[in-house]
Structure formats: structure tokens, C-alpha cells
Enzyme design. Sequence first.
Site, PDB file in Angstrom:
ATOM      1  N   GLY A  54      32.761 -31.373  82.489  1.00  0.00           N
ATOM      2  CA  GLY A  54      33.723 -32.412  82.897  1.00  0.00           C
ATOM      3  C   GLY A  54      33.105 -33.145  84.083  1.00  0.00           C
ATOM      4  O   GLY A  54      32.641 -32.501  85.035  1.00  0.00           O
ATOM      5  N   ALA A  55      33.125 -34.490  84.022  1.00  0.00           N
ATOM      6  CA  ALA A  55      32.347 -35.281  84.968  1.00  0.00           C
ATOM      7  C   ALA A  55      32.634 -34.964  86.444  1.00  0.00           C
ATOM      8  O   ALA A  55      31.714 -34.638  87.212  1.00  0.00           O
ATOM      9  CB  ALA A  55      32.540 -36.760  84.679  1.00  0.00           C
ATOM     10  N   ARG A  96      22.373 -32.452  83.762  1.00  0.00           N
ATOM     11  CA  ARG A  96      22.938 -33.182  82.612  1.00  0.00           C
ATOM     12  C   ARG A  96      22.820 -34.684  82.914  1.00  0.00           C
ATOM     13  O   ARG A  96      22.998 -35.087  84.063  1.00  0.00           O
ATOM     14  CB  ARG A  96      24.420 -32.812  82.364  1.00  0.00           C
ATOM     15  CG  ARG A  96      24.593 -31.422  81.752  1.00  0.00           C
ATOM     16  CD  ARG A  96      26.044 -31.151  81.360  1.00  0.00           C
ATOM     17  NE  ARG A  96      26.380 -31.750  80.067  1.00  0.00           N
ATOM     18  CZ  ARG A  96      27.622 -31.733  79.553  1.00  0.00           C
ATOM     19  NH1 ARG A  96      28.621 -31.174  80.231  1.00  0.00           N
ATOM     20  NH2 ARG A  96      27.866 -32.271  78.382  1.00  0.00           N
ATOM     21  N   ASP A 240      33.116 -40.151  81.382  1.00  0.00           N
ATOM     22  CA  ASP A 240      31.957 -39.613  82.114  1.00  0.00           C
ATOM     23  C   ASP A 240      31.255 -40.708  82.898  1.00  0.00           C
ATOM     24  O   ASP A 240      30.499 -40.430  83.827  1.00  0.00           O
ATOM     25  CB  ASP A 240      30.988 -38.947  81.147  1.00  0.00           C
ATOM     26  CG  ASP A 240      31.483 -37.559  80.799  1.00  0.00           C
ATOM     27  OD1 ASP A 240      32.453 -37.457  80.024  1.00  0.00           O
ATOM     28  OD2 ASP A 240      30.946 -36.590  81.359  1.00  0.00           O
ATOM     29  N   LYS A 251      33.456 -38.267  75.836  1.00  0.00           N
ATOM     30  CA  LYS A 251      33.176 -37.273  74.799  1.00  0.00           C
ATOM     31  C   LYS A 251      33.097 -37.881  73.411  1.00  0.00           C
ATOM     32  O   LYS A 251      33.928 -38.722  73.061  1.00  0.00           O
ATOM     33  CB  LYS A 251      34.269 -36.189  74.869  1.00  0.00           C
ATOM     34  CG  LYS A 251      34.148 -35.080  73.866  1.00  0.00           C
ATOM     35  CD  LYS A 251      32.788 -34.412  73.848  1.00  0.00           C
ATOM     36  CE  LYS A 251      32.329 -33.842  75.184  1.00  0.00           C
ATOM     37  NZ  LYS A 251      30.904 -33.459  75.204  1.00  0.00           N
TER      38      LYS A 251
HETATM   39  O1  MRU Z   1      30.631 -32.239  77.631  1.00  0.00           O
HETATM   40  P1  MRU Z   1      31.773 -32.165  78.606  1.00  0.00           P
HETATM   41  O2  MRU Z   1      32.762 -31.096  78.264  1.00  0.00           O
HETATM   42  O3  MRU Z   1      31.289 -32.097  80.029  1.00  0.00           O
HETATM   43  O4  MRU Z   1      32.508 -33.560  78.425  1.00  0.00           O
HETATM   44  C1  MRU Z   1      33.634 -33.838  79.225  1.00  0.00           C
HETATM   45  C2  MRU Z   1      34.277 -35.121  78.871  1.00  0.00           C
HETATM   46  O5  MRU Z   1      33.794 -35.861  78.045  1.00  0.00           O
HETATM   47  C3  MRU Z   1      35.489 -35.526  79.643  1.00  0.00           C
HETATM   48  O6  MRU Z   1      36.310 -36.323  78.841  1.00  0.00           O
HETATM   49  C4  MRU Z   1      35.037 -36.343  80.863  1.00  0.00           C
HETATM   50  O7  MRU Z   1      34.176 -35.618  81.677  1.00  0.00           O
HETATM   51  C5  MRU Z   1      36.156 -36.869  81.669  1.00  0.00           C
HETATM   52  S1  MRU Z   1      37.195 -35.587  82.253  1.00  0.00           S
HETATM   53  C6  MRU Z   1      37.476 -35.543  83.777  1.00  0.00           C
END
Ligand code: MRU
Length: 350
Positions: A54-55, A96, A240, A251
Site C-alpha cells: 500500500g503506497a 518497489r 499509488d 492496483k
Molecule cells: O501491490 P499493493 O498491495 O502495494 O497495491 C496497493 C494498491 O494498489 C492500493 O490501492 C494503493 O496503494 C492505494 S492504498 C492506500
Amino acid sequence: MTIDEDHDSIRAIRWEDGRLCLLDQRRLPFEEHYLYLDDAAGVAAAIRDMVVRGAPAIGISAAYGVVLAARRRQAQAPGDWRGLLDADIRVLAAARPTAVNLFWALERMQGCLAAAGVDSGAALLEEARRIHAQDIDANHRMGEHGAGLIQAGAAVLTHCNTGSLATGGYGTALGVIRSAWKAGKLTGVYAGETRPWLQGARLTAWELTRDRIPVTLITDSAAALLMHRERVQWVIVGADRVTANGDVINKIGTYNLAINCRHHGINFMVAAPCSTLDFSLASGQAVEIEERGADEVLTLGGERIAAPGAMAWNPAFDVTPAELVDYLVTEQGAIGAPDAEKLAALRPLG
Ligand code: MRU
């Protein structure tokens, strides 16, 4: 940090006794296991391997990673440790590629170090704590702004996990959903399971049930029918990265949802703090989209599910063009039909 127990009981990132404590999200929903980290390499590995994801959560963890690295380097080379820290920051930055919050947080920590006096170790910890607390505060503000747009009696669909697990606490899109639920506006919350990593089925469903918000899971491919049957009035997602023109990188599957929303006349809301805005890139086409291992698609729970010999392509994120976004909600308010001009009018982060 106070935790409002009212539908908001989870904090997955903690600073404890000089170590970074992370709830291991790979083991949820069945095990609540915490990892204690004391160096930057460990934090980078935790980000890469999805212990924390999560970002905003990635950015906050990296900030604490800089604190840990500074302590180690200071002990190693008391006179010359600042130069050595650059290597640790590079390791954290390489964890990442897509969530801009990682680079934003590292830049903030570097700025803090440059401005700090002799007691820079303490200043770095203070800055990491500030980044963490500001994120929670931004989420509460977004929750208010986003919930204000939602009419009573609505049902929502969300994607991935954007809650306390993905942030310092409360959540972005899930923060809006928490606030709307607390305000009594929601008749239902649907969550897409989010193949292949199942953030929706494993994490969002765990987080919402634990916080007493009923949730109904759908397969990702059921979203169009859900909209066609008018079972949801809103799709609410996080991001993100949001580029200068308002394109949203989130995502994988978010783009499908946005197209489906436009076709069915359903509101599409993106909730993202200003730390997720990237004004250095004109559009989403320039963003590096992380591609993860094929085994995440070819297997499930460690067992192969795909026919032997099949290959897989596994992009972790996609790009939703700004014109498909009805509202972008930041801690500064809601922007309808976001574009470059409206984004440029946001106040810079203090
Ligand atoms: O691959 P992840 O689980 O890190 O992806 C997370 C997401 O795509 C969330 O939608 C994004 O980080 C926003 S949430 C605060």
C-alpha cells in the site's frame, strides 16, 4: 497517536523500542504475526516481499528504515556516517518502483537530514513519526471530504486494500468508506477479491469484518454485473501515484472498473493524499509499472493451478486516464473531473 475504536482498531506499523514493528500482511487473515526490523535492508525486503504494502504504508516504513540505517551508520563511523547513509537510501528506493510515496518519504528524510544539526538521529525519528501521523490525519480529512459526496442509502465497491493496512491508519478509499459507514450513509460495501495477490479477499475483508463493517466479496470479473444490476452507486479506490494531468496509477483492475463505471453511469472516486501526487510526470504513460513474478498468477496458495507449460504476464498496477475519474479526493478537498489545471491549484505539502 490515539486510535478511535469506532470502526478503526488496526495499526500495522509501529515504532517500538528502537525497532520498526510491522504486521506481516502475507500471513493475514489467519495469523497476526509481527516482524521486528532493525536495519534498512530488512525494511527494503519487507516492502519488496509484501510484508507491508500500500503506497502510504510503504513510504512510512521506508522513513523508519532511514532512522534505523542512520543509527547503524552512526555506530559504525561516527565521523562520516552521513555519506554512508546514501547507500541505504538507494536500497530502500529500489524496493518497489510504482508507489511514489516511497520516493516522496525518502526525499523528506533526506531534506530533514540536510537541515538537521548535531542531533540528527533524533531529528530523523521525529520526521518519520511526523510523516506517519500526518498520513493518518490526511486519511481522516479525506474520509470527511469523500463521505460528504456520498448520498445516504448508497452501496460502494472498492478494490485492493486501501485501509489501515495500506497506510499509517484509517485508510484512503477505505477511510472514505469508514467515514461514510460511521455517518450511516452506506447500505453495503462490496470488495473485489483482487487477483492475484488477493488483497481484497485476504486484507480488506479481514480489516472490515474486524472493524464491524459488513463486507461482501465478489470476484473481480463480477464487477460489471454488479453495476448493471445497480447494486452499487460508487466505486472508490486509492492510488499509488497520480500524475500532473490526473491520471491514476493503482492496483491492476482499477482501469477496468473505471471503464465499467463510465459505461454504467456509476460514480468513480479516487482517494489519495497529496503525498501520492507526482507533479514531475506529465501523464501516467511515463510511470514504471511493476511487473511481479509469473508464479503469482500460475499458482494459488503455493499450488500450481495453471496448465503445465502456460506462461503468465503479471503487471501489478494499471493506468486509469484522468477523464474516467469523477472525483479525486485529497486531504485538501474533493476535485470533480480532475485535470492538470485543478491539480496545479492544490497547495504544496507543508
Ligand atoms: O501491490 P499493493 O498491495 O502495494 O497495491 C496497493 C494498491 O494498489 C492500493 O490501492 C494503493 O496503494 C492505494 S492504498 C492506500
